[in-house]
Design an enzyme around this catalytic site. Structure first.
Site, short mmCIF file in Angstrom:
data_model
loop_
_atom_site.label_atom_id
_atom_site.label_comp_id
_atom_site.label_asym_id
_atom_site.label_seq_id
_atom_site.Cartn_x
_atom_site.Cartn_y
_atom_site.Cartn_z
CB SER A 8 3.72 3.24 3.11
OG SER A 8 3.50 2.18 2.18
CD GLU A 45 0.88 8.67 -4.75
OE1 GLU A 45 0.41 8.71 -3.60
OE2 GLU A 45 0.34 8.05 -5.67
CE LYS A 55 -4.30 3.18 -3.33
NZ LYS A 55 -3.05 2.48 -3.55
N GLY A 61 1.49 1.24 -1.01
CA GLY A 61 0.82 0.04 -0.52
C GLY A 61 1.77 -1.05 -0.04
CG ASN A 75 -6.33 6.99 -4.11
OD1 ASN A 75 -7.48 6.73 -4.45
ND2 ASN A 75 -5.25 6.58 -4.77
CG HIS A 89 -2.54 6.38 -8.35
ND1 HIS A 89 -2.13 5.07 -8.30
CD2 HIS A 89 -2.54 6.82 -7.07
CE1 HIS A 89 -1.89 4.73 -7.04
NE2 HIS A 89 -2.13 5.79 -6.27
CD GLU A 97 -2.94 1.66 -7.04
OE1 GLU A 97 -4.12 2.06 -7.05
OE2 GLU A 97 -2.28 1.52 -5.99
C1 PEP Z 1 -1.71 5.87 -3.10
O1 PEP Z 1 -2.35 4.95 -3.58
O2 PEP Z 1 -1.74 6.98 -3.65
C2 PEP Z 1 -0.92 5.61 -1.90
C3 PEP Z 1 -0.03 6.48 -1.54
O3 PEP Z 1 -1.18 4.43 -1.25
P1 PEP Z 1 -0.59 3.97 0.17
O4 PEP Z 1 -0.73 5.13 1.11
O5 PEP Z 1 -1.40 2.81 0.56
O6 PEP Z 1 0.85 3.63 -0.06
#
Ligand code: PEP
Length: 254
Positions: free
Chosen positions: A211, A166, A11, A172, A9, A94, A96
């Site tokens: 992460s 998630e 983003k 993040g 992803n 997601h 976000e």
């Molecule tokens: C994501 O945005 O789906 C995600 C898992 O981000 P990160 O790996 O940076 O935590």
């Protein structure tokens, strides 16, 4: 080891030059493998760039889809537009989008339905906040997120869908759920779905996101109910993303 999905992803990051470098680095290392699906989800404006540059071993996903079919929805991108340019997957729900753009469970259900109507495989994201985890609500939050989509649409749609667990507190932040914490939730996701359809419950791919990096991916993907990762930050670094891919490759080849 069953099939593993490694989904990037990107983003709202990148530009034509950096994208080209990144996809070339990934192209060089990702080989055709029936048991590993690598999916790159760039921003909308770069979908066609990556579609042109990627090898046939890599699939493409969008990061969002409109909850409407077409028409007067300024600034939106529809499922049929994504299908038209040959996108394979779409990330839906997601955290976000849930937090910043008011994607409620009702909106997410509409997007999920429209993804299917346009032959896109939805990657449905669910996960609890830090406060919800601290107050012992993780499983009830997960349950209500999944049930609301199943009950507004149809369980049959999940036969061709992916779920990504998630935890919001791990996205993040550099803080990862331990393999055991993630596995516990993944097992519960299957238990929740079992009530509706036991075949779908046991076969739906459930990815972990939060992460994931080169160092922790193998331990996560070793767990029986973790079928790969949705990767944000680490997917912007070609070498790191390739390390995650290679962790999956080594497990598949074991
Ligand atoms: C994501 O945005 O789906 C995600 C898992 O981000 P990160 O790996 O940076 O935590």
């Amino acid at each position: 080891m069953e099939k593993l999905f490694i989904v990037a992803n990107w983003k709202m990051n990148g530009n034509k030059r950096s994208n080209e470098q990144l996809i070339n680095c990934i192209n060089d290392k990702v080989c055709e493998n029936a048991n590993i699906e690598v999916v790159i989800c760039p921003p909308f404006t770069y979908l066609t760039q990556i579609l042109k540059l990627k090898t046939s071993s890599i699939k493409i996903g969008a990061q969002n889809i409109s909850e409407n079919q077409n028409g007067a929805c300024t600034g939106e991108i529809s499922g049929s537009m994504l299908q038209d340019i040959k996108v394979d997957y779409v990330i839906i729900g997601h955290s976000e989008r849930r937090q910043m753009y008011n994607d409620t469970n009702a909106v997410i259900a509409q997007k999920f339905e429209l993804a299917h109507q346009n032959n896109l495989i939805p990657i449905l994201c669910i996960g609890e906040s830090l406060n919800e985890r601290k107050t012992g609500q993780t499983l009830s939050v997960i349950e209500s997120q999944i049930k609301s989509i199943i009950e507004t649409t149809r369980i049959e749609l999940f036969a061709k869908s992916i779920i990504a667990y998630e935890p919001v507190w791990a996205i993040g932040t550099g803080e990862t759920a331990s393999p055991e914490q993630a596995e516990e939730v993944h097992t519960n996701i299957r238990n929740i779905m079992e009530v509706y359809d036991s075949n779908i419950a046991s076969s739906i791919p459930i990815l972990y996101g939060g992460s994931v990096n080169g160092a922790n991916s193998k331990d996560l993907f070793t767990m029986g109910n973790i079928n790969g990762g949705l990767i944000g930050g680490a997917s912007l670094n070609g070498e790191e993303f390739v390390e995650i891919y290679q962790a999956a490759e080594s497990l598949i080849n074991e």
